[in-house]
Scaffold this active site. Structure first.
Site, PDB file in Angstrom:
ATOM      1  N   ARG A 476      42.197  32.221  46.413  1.00 24.00           N
ATOM      2  CA  ARG A 476      41.622  33.496  46.810  1.00 24.00           C
ATOM      3  C   ARG A 476      40.741  34.092  45.719  1.00 24.00           C
ATOM      4  O   ARG A 476      39.976  35.039  45.972  1.00 24.00           O
ATOM      5  CB  ARG A 476      42.736  34.479  47.165  1.00 24.00           C
ATOM      6  CG  ARG A 476      43.633  34.827  45.991  1.00 24.00           C
ATOM      7  CD  ARG A 476      44.905  35.516  46.441  1.00 24.00           C
ATOM      8  NE  ARG A 476      44.628  36.622  47.334  1.00 24.00           N
ATOM      9  CZ  ARG A 476      45.544  37.183  48.110  1.00 24.00           C
ATOM     10  NH1 ARG A 476      46.770  36.704  48.122  1.00 24.00           N
ATOM     11  NH2 ARG A 476      45.234  38.185  48.878  1.00 24.00           N
ATOM     12  N   ASP A 492      45.974  39.743  52.565  1.00 25.85           N
ATOM     13  CA  ASP A 492      46.830  38.667  53.042  1.00 25.85           C
ATOM     14  C   ASP A 492      46.888  38.726  54.565  1.00 25.85           C
ATOM     15  O   ASP A 492      46.662  39.781  55.169  1.00 25.85           O
ATOM     16  CB  ASP A 492      48.242  38.803  52.475  1.00 25.85           C
ATOM     17  CG  ASP A 492      48.327  38.259  51.058  1.00 25.85           C
ATOM     18  OD1 ASP A 492      47.314  37.717  50.583  1.00 25.85           O
ATOM     19  OD2 ASP A 492      49.386  38.401  50.428  1.00 25.85           O
ATOM     20  N   ASP A 581      49.166  38.059  41.358  1.00 30.44           N
ATOM     21  CA  ASP A 581      48.945  39.507  41.286  1.00 30.44           C
ATOM     22  C   ASP A 581      49.010  39.993  39.848  1.00 30.44           C
ATOM     23  O   ASP A 581      48.173  40.785  39.398  1.00 30.44           O
ATOM     24  CB  ASP A 581      49.982  40.240  42.135  1.00 30.44           C
ATOM     25  CG  ASP A 581      49.727  40.084  43.618  1.00 30.44           C
ATOM     26  OD1 ASP A 581      48.673  40.543  44.079  1.00 30.44           O
ATOM     27  OD2 ASP A 581      50.568  39.490  44.306  1.00 30.44           O
TER      28      ASP A 581
END
Length: 666
Positions: A476, A492, A581
């Site tokens: 991503r 997501d 993250d």
């Protein structure tokens, strides 16, 4: 007779007062690169405006009290065009090969070589290398032999951070020299690289932050600190002494000696021009003390790219009283700007061995790229050239950090990047909600599922493109060429957002394009019992991270994530998906020194606690933040309690008066 003597005395005092008044302003000039200018007499201070001294010195004349030092060139007439072959860097790119070191390796040398080998430019193949590194910092009798690829020194960089036992007999040939605090007589501008003189205990990565705790001189702070062999000597704010000249007859005022490397809280740090005092230069930068260099005889570090006029001052050691008077008269706003720049330069280029080495390599790469190199603004403004990769752009307008300085604003559209993982289903409702935003330019579905994507997708008012991923959670954050906007809405497949939430969050991001703007937050903490960092998703007022499952950020962070992060950290993210993250938040915080921004979220996300995917991810997930902090060398995350809400949000007024009405629907 006595009256004539009095008149003579008064006339002398009046003349000295007028000369002092007229001389204060031009006496101090902000520092310029200390390389000698062509046609300028050696020994005079290097003024910013050479015409200031034309009335005192005839062309070709030299002051009698300063002997002319002969210039001893290295490598004959070597310069960048004559002694470096850039054609070797065009096919395979900028690659660096580290030549083997003979004999035992010191701790300092081990740090340096490890920093080179950990660089993204390092290669283990000498044949594909564009630049070959040879270190001369070796113990006595253990000098590195001439490598087989020497070729007279062409495309070689000889590293000398400390006095080398074999440097006197080593023939440099056409090699560049990266030397700590080289003298101005042997330094070749545009070819050699001036490095800082590093202490033995300098950290490999991360490094201690700057020590500036107040932005203006405190009433009780010392005005001056003088670098000495035994430490720092401090003079009071009301002192009229000239602390580096013993011939002054004025009262020296209150003084205090600070032994060792401890630097007291002072506004200006006077550093003699001897090369041995170069180590004090870094101490002054770290402390936020403006370096005042007294006729320096060594080249300032990285003077080729760093504009030292914004952080340091060059003064003439032969004019002590005038220098002190000018320092006392300097406006507080100027002092503040200088001190802030010292902190930026220290943290960006000098706080660790890794940053020093990376800066050296970026300077050489800029020479190879030529017109594609970093402009001066990227080198001398936060976050600095190490975090502004030329592979992305060479224009400051394209980066998220310089919109305020350039007077520009990000474009008013965003691209939605929806990641569909192994357990994900086509996010049909999410696509409809995002496509309904007035600011949405395109929707990209990143399909990282073992199952093939569905043959048909819902019709939307904006283009929809499906991209095949590599079954990795870090897919991503790849810099996809299909992304056509500066802003990215990372999502997501299981995220749930309304159109109003998307619209408001994007408007907030437009005002803070360098930050991450998100809906779901985590916070980090220090675990005293275990002596390590941890993170939690418990709902609290304070936070330091936003989840990339629903967040806005600039597309440049994809380039930074892919090309700047060490390979070990990216592998950690692959082993523990929640680390993605954490890693992205670390990266943005390290670049901006700012926290993310939270915006209101209508529903509580059920999967907003680590781990975010089902199953036990093992110790790698639980130790994620501690291992990422170790990889960065410090903790860059910044905590915040700021949440931005729309005007009239939750106010007891008619819903017709509110712009983002969907935020308050149940």
């Amino acid at each position: 007779m006595q009256s004539c003597r009095r008149k003579s005395l008064w006339l002398a005092l009046l003349a000295s007062w007028l000369l002092g008044l007229l001389g204060i302003l031009p006496l101090l000039r902000l520092a310029v690169p200390t390389g000698p200018r062509a046609g300028a007499p050696q020994g005079w201070p290097r003024w910013l405006d050479a015409e200031l001294l034309q009335s005192f010195l005839q062309p070709g004349a030299l002051p009698e009290d300063v002997p002319q030092l002969p210039r001893v060139p290295r490598g004959g007439s070597c310069d960048w065009g004559a002694c470096f072959d850039t054609s070797k860097c065009r096919s395979g790119g900028f690659k660096v090969f580290v030549s083997p070191v003979a004999g035992p390796v010191s701790e300092t040398q081990h740090k340096i070589l490890a920093s080179f080998e950990g660089s993204r430019y390092h290669t283990v193949s000498p044949t594909e290398a564009c630049l070959h590194l040879l270190s001369l910092d070796a113990p006595a009798g253990a000098c590195s032999p001439v490598p087989p690829t020497w070729n007279g020194g062409q495309n070689h960089l000889v590293l000398r951070l400390h006095p080398a036992s074999c440097s006197g007999t080593f023939q440099l040939g056409q090699a560049m020299v990266a030397e700590a605090s080289p003298t101005v007589d042997t330094f070749r501008p545009g070819f050699d690289v001036a490095l800082p003189l590093l202490p033995e205990a300098h950290p490999v990565r991360g490094g201690a932050p700057g020590q500036l705790r107040q932005h203006s001189p405190h009433p009780g702070a010392a005005l001056l600190a003088l670098a000495e062999e035994r430490g720092w000597r401090v003079a009071g704010t009301d002192s009229s002494a000239c602390p580096w000249d013993g011939h002054c007859e004025q009262d020296h005022g209150p003084e205090q000696t600070h032994p060792g490397a401890a630097l007291p809280n002072a506004t200006f740090c006077l550093i003699p021009g001897r090369r041995a005092d170069a180590l004090r230069f870094l101490q002054a930068l770290q402390a936020g003390c403006v370096p005042v260099l007294l006729s320096p005889r060594w080249e300032l570090p990285f003077s080729e790219v760093i504009d030292w006029t914004k952080a340091a001052i060059v003064a003439d050691e032969r004019l002590p009283l005038q220098v002190l008077a000018a320092l006392r008269e300097m406006p507080p706003t100027r002092v503040l700007a200088l001190r802030q720049q010292t902190q930026f330069l220290w943290d960006t280029y000098f706080s660790s061995v890794e940053k020093v080495i990376r800066t050296t390599l970026e300077i050489i790469q800029d020479r190879i790229l030529g017109a594609s190199a970093h402009p001066s603004l990227l080198w001398n403004s936060p976050p600095g050239a190490l975090l502004a990769l030329p592979a992305f752009s060479t224009s400051p307008r394209d980066f998220p950090f310089y919109h305020l300085q350039q007077g520009s604003r990000p474009a008013g559209r965003f691209s939605a990047l929806i990641w569909v993982g192994a357990a994900g289903q086509p996010p049909l409702k999410l696509i409809q909600a995002v496509a309904g935003s007035q600011h949405c330019a395109q929707i990209l579905v990143l399909w990282s599922n073992d199952k093939p994507p569905p043959p048909s997708w819902p019709e939307t008012a904006v283009p929809l493109l499906v991209i095949e991923g590599h079954r990795k959670v870090s897919d991503r954050f790849l810099p996809y060429s299909a992304i056509s906007t500066d802003a990215i809405l990372s999502l997501d497949a299981h995220s749930s957002l309304s159109t109003s939430e998307v619209d408001f969050a994007f408007v907030v991001w437009q005002s803070f394009p360098e930050r991450m703007v998100g809906f779901l937050t985590w916070s980090h903490f220090w675990d005293e019992a275990q002596g390590r960092w941890g993170y939690t998703a418990e709902r609290a007022n304070e936070f330091s991270m936003v989840l990339t499952s629903a967040a806005f950020y600039h597309r440049y962070y994809h380039t930074l994530f892919t090309h700047s992060l060490p390979t070990a950290l990216r592998r950690l993210a692959e082993a523990a998906p929640p680390c993605v993250d954490v890693l992205m938040n670390f990266l943005v915080a390290a670049a901006t020194k700012l926290p993310p921004i939270k915006v209101p979220y209508r529903r509580r996300h059920e999967d907003a606690s680590p781990p975010r995917v089902p199953g036990d991810l093992g110790p790698a997930a639980r130790d994620c933040i501690d291992r990422v902090a170790a990889g960065f060398g410090h903790m860059p995350l910044v905590s915040s309690r700021l949440r931005l809400d729309p005007v009239l949000f939750k106010d007891p007024v008619s819903v017709l008066r509110k712009k983002y009405r969907g935020l308050e629907k149940p």
